[in-house]
Design a protein around this motif. Structure first.
Motif, mmCIF file in Angstrom:
data_model
loop_
_atom_site.group_PDB
_atom_site.id
_atom_site.type_symbol
_atom_site.label_atom_id
_atom_site.label_comp_id
_atom_site.label_asym_id
_atom_site.label_seq_id
_atom_site.Cartn_x
_atom_site.Cartn_y
_atom_site.Cartn_z
ATOM 1 N N ALA A 121 56.301 46.314 8.301
ATOM 2 C CA ALA A 121 56.547 45.489 7.146
ATOM 3 C C ALA A 121 57.942 46.676 6.466
ATOM 4 O O ALA A 121 58.693 45.390 6.428
ATOM 5 N N VAL A 167 43.253 46.540 4.346
ATOM 6 C CA VAL A 167 44.506 45.837 3.651
ATOM 7 C C VAL A 167 44.244 45.232 1.965
ATOM 8 O O VAL A 167 45.247 45.297 1.750
ATOM 9 N N ALA A 194 46.511 42.482 9.411
ATOM 10 C CA ALA A 194 45.538 41.349 9.994
ATOM 11 C C ALA A 194 45.953 41.837 11.201
ATOM 12 O O ALA A 194 44.813 41.577 12.274
ATOM 13 N N GLY A 195 46.938 41.841 11.960
ATOM 14 C CA GLY A 195 47.404 41.272 13.109
ATOM 15 C C GLY A 195 47.184 42.238 13.848
ATOM 16 O O GLY A 195 46.957 41.803 15.288
ATOM 17 N N LEU A 249 52.756 41.268 1.104
ATOM 18 C CA LEU A 249 52.222 40.615 1.335
ATOM 19 C C LEU A 249 52.540 40.383 3.086
ATOM 20 O O LEU A 249 51.116 40.714 3.975
ATOM 21 N N VAL A 250 54.091 40.871 3.600
ATOM 22 C CA VAL A 250 53.788 40.954 4.896
ATOM 23 C C VAL A 250 53.713 42.500 4.842
ATOM 24 O O VAL A 250 52.804 42.199 6.419
ATOM 25 N N SER A 274 51.858 48.998 10.638
ATOM 26 C CA SER A 274 51.449 48.003 9.262
ATOM 27 C C SER A 274 53.163 48.133 8.727
ATOM 28 O O SER A 274 54.007 47.120 8.291
ATOM 29 N N GLN A 292 56.262 40.098 -1.635
ATOM 30 C CA GLN A 292 56.692 39.914 -0.594
ATOM 31 C C GLN A 292 56.134 41.046 0.296
ATOM 32 O O GLN A 292 55.861 40.695 1.218
ATOM 33 N N ARG A 342 50.019 42.925 4.474
ATOM 34 C CA ARG A 342 48.737 43.109 4.224
ATOM 35 C C ARG A 342 48.963 41.938 6.203
ATOM 36 O O ARG A 342 48.038 42.027 6.442
ATOM 37 N N ILE A 343 49.777 40.860 6.043
ATOM 38 C CA ILE A 343 48.852 40.415 7.034
ATOM 39 C C ILE A 343 49.141 41.179 8.340
ATOM 40 O O ILE A 343 49.001 41.114 9.938
ATOM 41 N N ALA A 344 50.860 41.847 8.752
ATOM 42 C CA ALA A 344 50.942 42.609 9.272
ATOM 43 C C ALA A 344 50.186 43.558 10.078
ATOM 44 O O ALA A 344 49.514 43.707 11.065
#
Lengths: 93, 553
Positions: free
Chosen positions: B395, B166, B421-422, B414-415, B391, B411, B417-419
């Motif tokens: 993203a 990440v 983590a998920g 960020l997406v 990811s 943005q 990094r969130i993807a």
């Protein structure tokens, strides 16, 4: 690069590719699988030859094939004046 | 000092190194996040590819599988290395010239947005199948050597991967993988050389294992097994051929390996990267057959026809994990190991062979700790590469390219990094509840990759006429038929057609993809002129960079 040069460059690239892929096919599929039983009758340094090709020999040949490809393509690039600047590689080789 | 203490020392040391590297290579832009700013030096990129791609399956499972399959284990050796020849000659330089972020980028720009979507689905599907195998590998290692449960082991592993992936994206992953390659190759070679010296007095395993194999052949004959070196004892010649082909084509089609060639500085560097990658991989892959022979020989020598009561401590250790079992059928206290299920008393999980071998051979405790660190490096480096593909698929290919093209750099990052983590959480869940053997699951992922990407990309480069309708139909047909056959045979009791195993079906899937793509393309109009120009431009190394954004308008 002129149209004729482009065609020549691509044809030489294809020829090199086909040659190397033929060797790739022979050492793995032919020596290692299709003819393995025949080649196994030859034993060198305790290794049945077919078995050796299947588990080690083909891998060594693969590395050499890619090395030859990268080297020949460098020369082809230079010949056609499309070589990328060595500086760009930052001494990466 | 005990084995457990040494193991902790090595694990803490190596994990600390990875985290330090990740912190120092953190990134702030998408180019850094997805392709490491396209500035990775050739040799480093080669080592990163090698670590990325040599997974828990290569490090932990492969020598074990070969130990039990003998010659027939060659499918993994040839299959997983031979694919690099295809990759180096048919894909790497052209994709680097194309110069975007992901595999669906190429498919989408070369064909159409529908094709991009199919490629996104395939990339996610293949990567998830594959990452599950890595997590199971992490679980096996932790449960045996660090005296924790598999679940805690997986949680620790995921937390580490999450941190460096990440934070640093492709850049962090690349430099961590270079460190991980060093750890895993040293961890693999040291015990192999030590055991070769011990068994033959000749420390180079590649040369000396032939003699041990001759003895092993005799030993197996005596116990009633087929000879180790004789071909087609577990698999027919047809299956050996098809599985090798599936693994080769699959290797060349694996999205997390392909994206690696976007990270080099130039086309020329991409070619040399492929060379270094296979060179580094070959160091392990030419050693694995020796490790397989040594492992099997030592195991039979120590265990077969010996009293259970005299087994060393490692036997109890592995029995506790349930990965090794002795069931004394005839109550004589002796371990009978035979090919006949009715009399065989010993069951051994393939996955423990590499980890158990140093102990079986009685190597000192630090070596065992090192091997554990190597196994973890192999599993975690591959997991991080796969998570990056998942990811970027979500993203970049889906969120940015389809959903919100106006998204800012921030943005998108960020997406991404969130993807990631998920994806880590989902992968961790499947790792704790794994569907099968590490290498088996991974082998299926290769089949799916073979049937989807490879034919589409190769035709996209070498056949200007190939069009979107053909590519979409080809990928859909290849992927669906391959997946259906695998599910049918493995879970729905469908009989194997022509004796083709689920691991070998990927090669057929690839052929179907090729045929369908060509047939549908021929029946539909040729692609527009700007796409043909795109193909032209990827074929030549330097000159004007292709502006595909422009070409698409």
């Amino acid at each position: 690069m002129s149209e004729a040069d482009k065609r020549a460059y691509w044809r030489r690239n294809l020829r090199l590719m086909v040659t190397l892929l033929s060797v790739w096919f022979v050492v793995s599929y032919v020596f290692g699988i299709l003819l393995v039983e025949t080649l196994n009758r030859v034993v060198i340094n305790d290794f049945p030859l077919g078995f050796w090709f299947a588990q080690q020999g083909s891998i060594v040949v693969f590395v050499v094939l890619i090395g030859i490809y990268a080297w020949r393509m460098d020369r082809l690039d230079e010949e056609f004046g499309v070589a990328e600047d060595r500086e760009q590689l930052g001494g990466a080789r | 000092m005990s084995v457990t203490l040494w193991t902790w020392i090595f694990v803490v040391l190596t994990f600390g190194t990875y985290i330090t590297i990740a912190w120092r290579s953190r990134v702030r832009d998408t180019k850094g996040f997805y392709v490491a700013g396209q500035g990775v030096p050739t040799v480093a990129n080669g080592a990163a590819v090698a670590a990325d791609w040599m997974s828990a399956a290569s490090f932990l499972s492969m020598a074990g599988i070969i130990a039990f399959a003998g010659y027939d284990g060659s499918v993994y050796l040839m299959g997983w290395t031979g694919g690099y020849v295809l990759l180096a000659l048919l894909l790497a330089p052209y994709l680097r010239k194309f110069g975007k972020y992901t595999v669906p980028d190429f498919v989408g720009d070369r064909y159409s947005d529908t094709a991009r979507l199919v490629a996104v689905v395939a990339a996610i599907f293949v990567s998830f199948t594959y990452v599950v195998g890595q997590m199971r590998g992490v679980g096996v290692v932790f449960s045996r050597f660090l005296e924790t449960t598999t679940t805690i082991g997986i949680l620790v592993g995921m937390a580490i991967v999450l941190f460096y992936a990440v934070l640093g994206g492709m850049k962090g992953i690349t430099w961590t993988q270079v460190a991980q390659y060093s750890v895993l190759i040293v961890a693999y070679l040291i015990p192999a050389f030590a055991i070769a010296q011990q068994l033959t007095g000749m420390p180079i395993p590649h040369v000396s294992f032939g003699r041990v194999m001759t003895e092993l052949d005799a030993m197996q004959r005596e116990l009633g097994f087929d000879e180790y070196s004789s071909p087609f004892t577990n698999n027919s010649q047809l299956n050996v051929f098809l599985i090798t082909a599936s693994l080769m084509i699959g290797t060349a089609g694996l999205p997390h390996v392909i994206v690696r060639f976007y990270t080099t500085r130039s086309v020329r560097a991409a070619r040399w990267s492929a060379f270094w990658a296979l060179f580094f991989i070959a160091l392990l892959y030419t050693t694995a057959p020796a490790v397989g022979v040594f492992a099997k020989y030592n195991l039979l020598e120590t265990v077969a026809e010996q009293p259970r009561a005299e087994m060393p401590a490692w036997f109890d250790g592995w029995e506790e994990t349930g990965l090794l079992a002795h069931d004394d059928l005839n109550d004589d206290g002796i371990i009978q190991y035979t090919p006949d299920e009715a009399t065989n008393e010993l069951t051994i999980d393939n996955d423990i062979m590499v980890l158990a071998t140093p102990e079986v051979a009685g190597l000192p405790a630090p070596v065992i700790g090192l091997v554990v660190a190597g196994g973890l490096a192999a599993a975690l480096s591959t997991a991080s590469g796969l998570l990056l593909v998942i990811s970027s698929s979500v993203a970049h290919d889906f969120y940015y390219r389809r959903l919100r093209p106006e998204a800012t750099e921030k943005q998108r990052l960020l997406v991404g990094r969130i993807a990631m983590a998920g994806a880590v959480v989902i992968a961790g869940y499947f790792g704790a509840n794994p569907p099968g053997f590490v290498a088996e699951v991974v082998a299926l992922a290769f089949g799916l990759a073979a049937a989807s990407f490879f034919p589409t990309i190769v035709l996209g480069i070498f056949w200007k006429r190939a069009n979107a309708q053909g590519a979409v139909a080809g990928m859909a047909a290849g992927l669906t038929l391959t997946a259906a056959y695998m599910v049918g045979v493995l879970y729905l009791d469908m009989p194997e057609l022509f004796g083709i195993s689920p691991q070998g079906i990927g090669a057929i899937g690839a052929v179907i993809n090729f045929v369908v793509t060509v047939a549908v393309t021929k029946a539909t109009p040729p692609p527009p002129a700007h796409l043909q120009q795109l193909v032209d431009s990827v074929r030549y190394p330097s000159g004007v960079e292709v502006d595909t954004e422009e070409a698409r308008r």
